[in-house]
Design a protein around this motif. Structure first.
Motif, PDB file in Angstrom:
ATOM      1  N   UNK A  46      37.030  52.640  34.700  1.00 31.79           N
ATOM      2  CA  UNK A  46      37.911  52.630  35.891  1.00 31.79           C
ATOM      3  C   UNK A  46      37.841  51.418  36.728  1.00 31.79           C
ATOM      4  N   UNK A  47      36.709  51.030  36.966  1.00 35.03           N
ATOM      5  CA  UNK A  47      36.840  49.620  37.696  1.00 35.03           C
ATOM      6  C   UNK A  47      37.637  48.558  37.203  1.00 35.03           C
ATOM      7  N   UNK A  48      37.435  48.224  35.773  1.00 36.33           N
ATOM      8  CA  UNK A  48      38.053  47.286  35.181  1.00 36.33           C
ATOM      9  C   UNK A  48      39.711  47.702  35.275  1.00 36.33           C
ATOM     10  N   UNK A  91      40.413  46.548  38.743  1.00 40.07           N
ATOM     11  CA  UNK A  91      40.461  45.113  38.861  1.00 40.07           C
ATOM     12  C   UNK A  91      41.907  44.485  38.384  1.00 40.07           C
ATOM     13  N   UNK A  92      42.280  44.851  37.128  1.00 41.70           N
ATOM     14  CA  UNK A  92      43.535  44.596  36.494  1.00 41.70           C
ATOM     15  C   UNK A  92      44.669  44.694  37.581  1.00 41.70           C
ATOM     16  N   UNK A  93      44.724  45.959  38.189  1.00 40.45           N
ATOM     17  CA  UNK A  93      46.082  46.291  38.797  1.00 40.45           C
ATOM     18  C   UNK A  93      45.834  45.350  40.204  1.00 40.45           C
ATOM     19  N   UNK A  94      44.476  45.312  40.613  1.00 40.11           N
ATOM     20  CA  UNK A  94      44.660  44.449  41.879  1.00 40.11           C
ATOM     21  C   UNK A  94      44.984  42.884  41.726  1.00 40.11           C
ATOM     22  N   UNK A  95      44.499  42.435  40.283  1.00 45.66           N
ATOM     23  CA  UNK A  95      44.822  41.029  39.947  1.00 45.66           C
ATOM     24  C   UNK A  95      46.369  40.728  39.638  1.00 45.66           C
ATOM     25  N   UNK A  98      39.060  53.933  43.091  1.00 50.80           N
ATOM     26  CA  UNK A  98      38.252  53.315  42.311  1.00 50.80           C
ATOM     27  C   UNK A  98      38.186  51.721  42.273  1.00 50.80           C
ATOM     28  N   UNK A  99      36.916  51.063  42.466  1.00 49.50           N
ATOM     29  CA  UNK A  99      36.645  49.716  42.446  1.00 49.50           C
ATOM     30  C   UNK A  99      37.071  48.912  43.777  1.00 49.50           C
ATOM     31  N   UNK A 107      43.227  39.094  45.602  1.00 46.23           N
ATOM     32  CA  UNK A 107      43.793  37.855  45.330  1.00 46.23           C
ATOM     33  C   UNK A 107      43.244  36.902  46.362  1.00 46.23           C
ATOM     34  N   UNK A 108      43.248  35.759  46.446  1.00 51.37           N
ATOM     35  CA  UNK A 108      43.041  34.737  47.462  1.00 51.37           C
ATOM     36  C   UNK A 108      43.607  34.756  48.745  1.00 51.37           C
ATOM     37  N   UNK A 109      44.966  35.075  48.626  1.00 50.35           N
ATOM     38  CA  UNK A 109      45.838  35.081  49.715  1.00 50.35           C
ATOM     39  C   UNK A 109      45.556  36.271  50.535  1.00 50.35           C
ATOM     40  N   UNK A 110      44.760  37.241  50.087  1.00 47.56           N
ATOM     41  CA  UNK A 110      44.211  38.392  51.119  1.00 47.56           C
ATOM     42  C   UNK A 110      42.834  38.438  51.559  1.00 47.56           C
TER      43      UNK A 110
END
Length: 74
Positions: free
Chosen positions: A28-30, A33-37, A57-58, A65-68
């Protein structure tokens, strides 16, 4: 209607609603992370509100992202 909480293959919490998985059964964490990226935003938000009908999760471990960087996470 039934919500079931179980452990994923990597030992993290996961859940399903009426036998439909709401999170990854393996990592679930991966998945988080993929969703957020992959979030695309045309502006730099001041706040981010994360809501959901299941596990968030996560959120503590995923890299936004760096902009956030300057936003507040709720």
């Amino acid at each position: 209607m039934s919500i079931t909480f179980t452990k994923s293959a990597n030992g993290e919490a996961t859940c399903s609603f009426n036998s439909i998985r709401l999170h990854s059964a393996y990592n679930p964490s991966r998945e988080a992370e993929r969703f957020v990226q992959n979030v695309k935003c045309d502006f730099n938000p001041k706040y981010i509100l994360i809501t959901g009908a299941a596990l968030v999760t996560g959120v503590q471990t995923c890299a936004l992202p760096i902009s956030f960087v300057l936003c507040r996470l709720f």
